[in-house]
Design a protein around this motif. Structure first.
Motif, PDB file in Angstrom:
ATOM      1  N   GLY A  48     -21.497  75.975  53.079  1.00 41.41           N
ATOM      2  CA  GLY A  48     -22.499  75.250  53.846  1.00 41.41           C
ATOM      3  C   GLY A  48     -23.907  75.797  53.753  1.00 41.41           C
ATOM      4  O   GLY A  48     -24.843  75.167  54.236  1.00 41.41           O
ATOM      5  N   THR A  49     -24.086  76.951  53.132  1.00 40.41           N
ATOM      6  CA  THR A  49     -25.422  77.535  52.951  1.00 40.41           C
ATOM      7  C   THR A  49     -25.968  77.092  51.594  1.00 40.41           C
ATOM      8  O   THR A  49     -25.354  77.354  50.565  1.00 40.41           O
ATOM      9  CB  THR A  49     -25.368  79.071  53.000  1.00 40.41           C
ATOM     10  N   PRO A  50     -27.123  76.407  51.562  1.00 45.16           N
ATOM     11  CA  PRO A  50     -27.662  75.866  50.311  1.00 45.16           C
ATOM     12  C   PRO A  50     -27.922  76.952  49.264  1.00 45.16           C
ATOM     13  O   PRO A  50     -28.378  78.056  49.588  1.00 45.16           O
ATOM     14  CB  PRO A  50     -28.967  75.199  50.751  1.00 45.16           C
ATOM     15  N   THR A  51     -27.618  76.618  48.013  1.00 49.59           N
ATOM     16  CA  THR A  51     -27.843  77.526  46.893  1.00 49.59           C
ATOM     17  C   THR A  51     -28.477  76.779  45.726  1.00 49.59           C
ATOM     18  O   THR A  51     -28.435  75.546  45.657  1.00 49.59           O
ATOM     19  CB  THR A  51     -26.522  78.147  46.395  1.00 49.59           C
ATOM     20  N   ARG A  52     -29.066  77.563  44.806  1.00 50.76           N
ATOM     21  CA  ARG A  52     -29.542  77.054  43.517  1.00 50.76           C
ATOM     22  C   ARG A  52     -28.803  77.854  42.458  1.00 50.76           C
ATOM     23  O   ARG A  52     -28.855  79.090  42.470  1.00 50.76           O
ATOM     24  CB  ARG A  52     -31.052  77.255  43.387  1.00 50.76           C
ATOM     25  N   GLU A  53     -28.135  77.180  41.548  1.00 55.32           N
ATOM     26  CA  GLU A  53     -27.230  77.876  40.639  1.00 55.32           C
ATOM     27  C   GLU A  53     -27.368  77.376  39.208  1.00 55.32           C
ATOM     28  O   GLU A  53     -27.766  76.243  38.981  1.00 55.32           O
ATOM     29  CB  GLU A  53     -25.769  77.662  41.084  1.00 55.32           C
ATOM     30  N   HIS A  54     -27.010  78.221  38.276  1.00 52.86           N
ATOM     31  CA  HIS A  54     -26.829  77.788  36.884  1.00 52.86           C
ATOM     32  C   HIS A  54     -26.125  78.872  36.104  1.00 52.86           C
ATOM     33  O   HIS A  54     -26.316  80.052  36.355  1.00 52.86           O
ATOM     34  CB  HIS A  54     -28.152  77.441  36.209  1.00 52.86           C
ATOM     35  N   GLY A  55     -25.307  78.446  35.178  1.00 49.35           N
ATOM     36  CA  GLY A  55     -24.633  79.364  34.284  1.00 49.35           C
ATOM     37  C   GLY A  55     -24.992  79.069  32.848  1.00 49.35           C
ATOM     38  O   GLY A  55     -25.810  78.195  32.560  1.00 49.35           O
ATOM     39  N   GLY A  56     -24.370  79.808  31.961  1.00 46.97           N
ATOM     40  CA  GLY A  56     -24.612  79.602  30.547  1.00 46.97           C
ATOM     41  C   GLY A  56     -23.429  80.046  29.721  1.00 46.97           C
ATOM     42  O   GLY A  56     -22.651  80.912  30.138  1.00 46.97           O
ATOM     43  N   SER A  57     -23.283  79.441  28.550  1.00 50.46           N
ATOM     44  CA  SER A  57     -22.221  79.815  27.633  1.00 50.46           C
ATOM     45  C   SER A  57     -22.708  79.598  26.210  1.00 50.46           C
ATOM     46  O   SER A  57     -23.179  78.512  25.875  1.00 50.46           O
ATOM     47  CB  SER A  57     -20.963  78.971  27.898  1.00 50.46           C
ATOM     48  N   ILE A  58     -22.635  80.627  25.418  1.00 52.91           N
ATOM     49  CA  ILE A  58     -22.986  80.558  24.008  1.00 52.91           C
ATOM     50  C   ILE A  58     -22.071  81.546  23.295  1.00 52.91           C
ATOM     51  O   ILE A  58     -21.557  82.474  23.936  1.00 52.91           O
ATOM     52  CB  ILE A  58     -24.478  80.882  23.795  1.00 52.91           C
ATOM     53  N   PHE A  59     -21.825  81.359  22.015  1.00 54.65           N
ATOM     54  CA  PHE A  59     -20.854  82.195  21.314  1.00 54.65           C
ATOM     55  C   PHE A  59     -21.014  83.676  21.673  1.00 54.65           C
ATOM     56  O   PHE A  59     -22.046  84.283  21.438  1.00 54.65           O
ATOM     57  CB  PHE A  59     -20.993  82.027  19.810  1.00 54.65           C
ATOM     58  N   GLY A  60     -19.961  84.244  22.277  1.00 54.01           N
ATOM     59  CA  GLY A  60     -19.951  85.668  22.591  1.00 54.01           C
ATOM     60  C   GLY A  60     -20.474  86.046  23.958  1.00 54.01           C
ATOM     61  O   GLY A  60     -20.373  87.206  24.356  1.00 54.01           O
TER      62      GLY A  60
END
Length: 365
Positions: free
Chosen positions: A307-319
């Motif tokens: 319920g607590t607002p967040t800003r998120e992002h992930g990443g994926s690249i070879f390795g």
């Protein structure tokens, strides 16, 4: 003289108790996060990860586990430089907003204003590219990708690679995560600014934010404290697949450290790069043509932790796999960088965010 001794004693006692309490809270924080990390990252002799938790702009927890280079046996440390993968999209989005702030473009502009021959370009806006609602074919899903994966591509060549593919849907009809849109944004940044994407990011973002350990990725450059990337096979770990970084380009080709990423977050918080009006566009949610809201701004997922607002992002690249969560209400930034795509920090970073928030609510720290 005697009458001052007792209050002085109380003052000293109060300071001692406060210091002891803070120390106890810090130990509890460290022990709790250590336990979570060891659950998922528990091989000190394999590739691993670097993790950081900051509050109010300063690190309160840092941990590195595993090897930066299996062949040399170098241990990972918070100083290691990792490939960010799709966390690059944050920088691309902010670069676009910087150009808007300078009056050089508008996010409502159709891309045909800048690339006259782009199919259906009069209906696809910069906003659609930023929010993954353009309908353009994602080049990472194209079978022909293997034909160019190791070739040196110009931004125009990359755009030409996917631009004539049939659209997946009409602009604004759906939200569907799309790397092609962010490659197009990098190309637009070059067209509008007159600078190469990597030069624009370095000059206008990295240098301004003091991110001296961040750069456009390269397998040829000698990079101090580079973390090498790995895959895990049945036979054991192997070096990552080599690709040309000109292919992911502005959708996934930047490198950084946990410390520099904290500088990035602090720069955003202080409006060092953008004024409040522009930066708020990145952290807003938007609606599809049918009025349905989707939880993505410009380069960030807009979510919540219990319920607590967040800003998120992930990443994926070879390795490599990466993940970061920012909690605005508490000014808490949590980031995990992994140098094996066999170890995703996504769930772990989310679990750390939950643990930290619960500790705050229970006044443990």
């Amino acid at each position: 003289m005697t009458k001052f001794k007792y209050p002085l004693f109380l003052l000293v006692l109060s300071v001692f108790i406060t210091t002891s309490t803070l120390s106890l809270h810090a130990q509890r924080l460290d022990a709790g996060i250590d336990s979570l990390i060891s659950r998922d990252f528990n091989d000190p002799n394999g590739p691993g990860g670097v993790f950081m938790v900051s509050r109010k702009g300063k690190p309160v927890y840092q941990k590195a586990i595993g090897k930066a280079n299996l062949e040399l046996g170098d241990n990972l440390s918070p100083e290691n430089v990792f490939e960010l993968g799709s966390m690059t999209k944050q920088f691309t989005a902010v670069a676009v907003l910087m150009l808007e702030q300078e009056g050089k473009l508008k996010v409502e502009d159709p891309i045909s204003k800048y690339i006259s021959d782009y199919p259906n370009g009069e209906k696809i806006t910069i906003h659609h590219l930023l929010t993954h609602t353009s309908g353009i074919k994602d080049f990472t899903k194209m079978k022909a990708l293997s034909d160019i994966a190791q070739k040196e591509m110009t931004p125009k060549m990359m755009v030409d690679f996917f631009k004539n593919e049939p659209a997946d849907f009409a602009p604004g009809e759906k939200f569907e995560y799309n790397n092609s849109g962010y490659v197009l944004l990098g190309y637009l940044i070059e067209i509008v600014s007159g600078e190469r994407y990597e030069d624009f990011i370095k000059k206008h973002i990295f240098d301004k934010a003091g991110m001296g350990r961040s750069l456009y990725a390269s397998d040829r450059k000698v990079i101090d404290k580079r973390a090498y990337g790995y895959h895990k096979k049945e036979s054991g770990y192997v070096n990552k697949t080599i690709i040309s970084f000109s292919v992911p380009f502005s959708s996934g080709s930047l490198m950084s450290t946990t410390g520099d990423m904290l500088k990035w977050q602090n720069a955003l918080n202080r409006n060092l790069l953008l004024d409040a009006k522009e930066i708020n566009k990145a952290f807003s949610t938007y609606k599809l043509n049918n009025g349905v809201e989707y939880a993505y701004g410009y380069g960030w997922h807009i979510r919540d932790v219990e319920g607590t607002p967040t800003r998120e992002h992930g990443g994926s690249i070879f390795g490599f796999k990466t993940m970061a969560v920012y909690i605005p209400s508490e000014d808490i930034y949590i980031i995990g960088l992994s140098n094996c795509d066999c170890n995703s920090p996504t769930k772990l970073v989310g679990d750390i965010a939950t643990f930290v928030l619960r500790g705050i609510k229970e006044k443990h720290w």
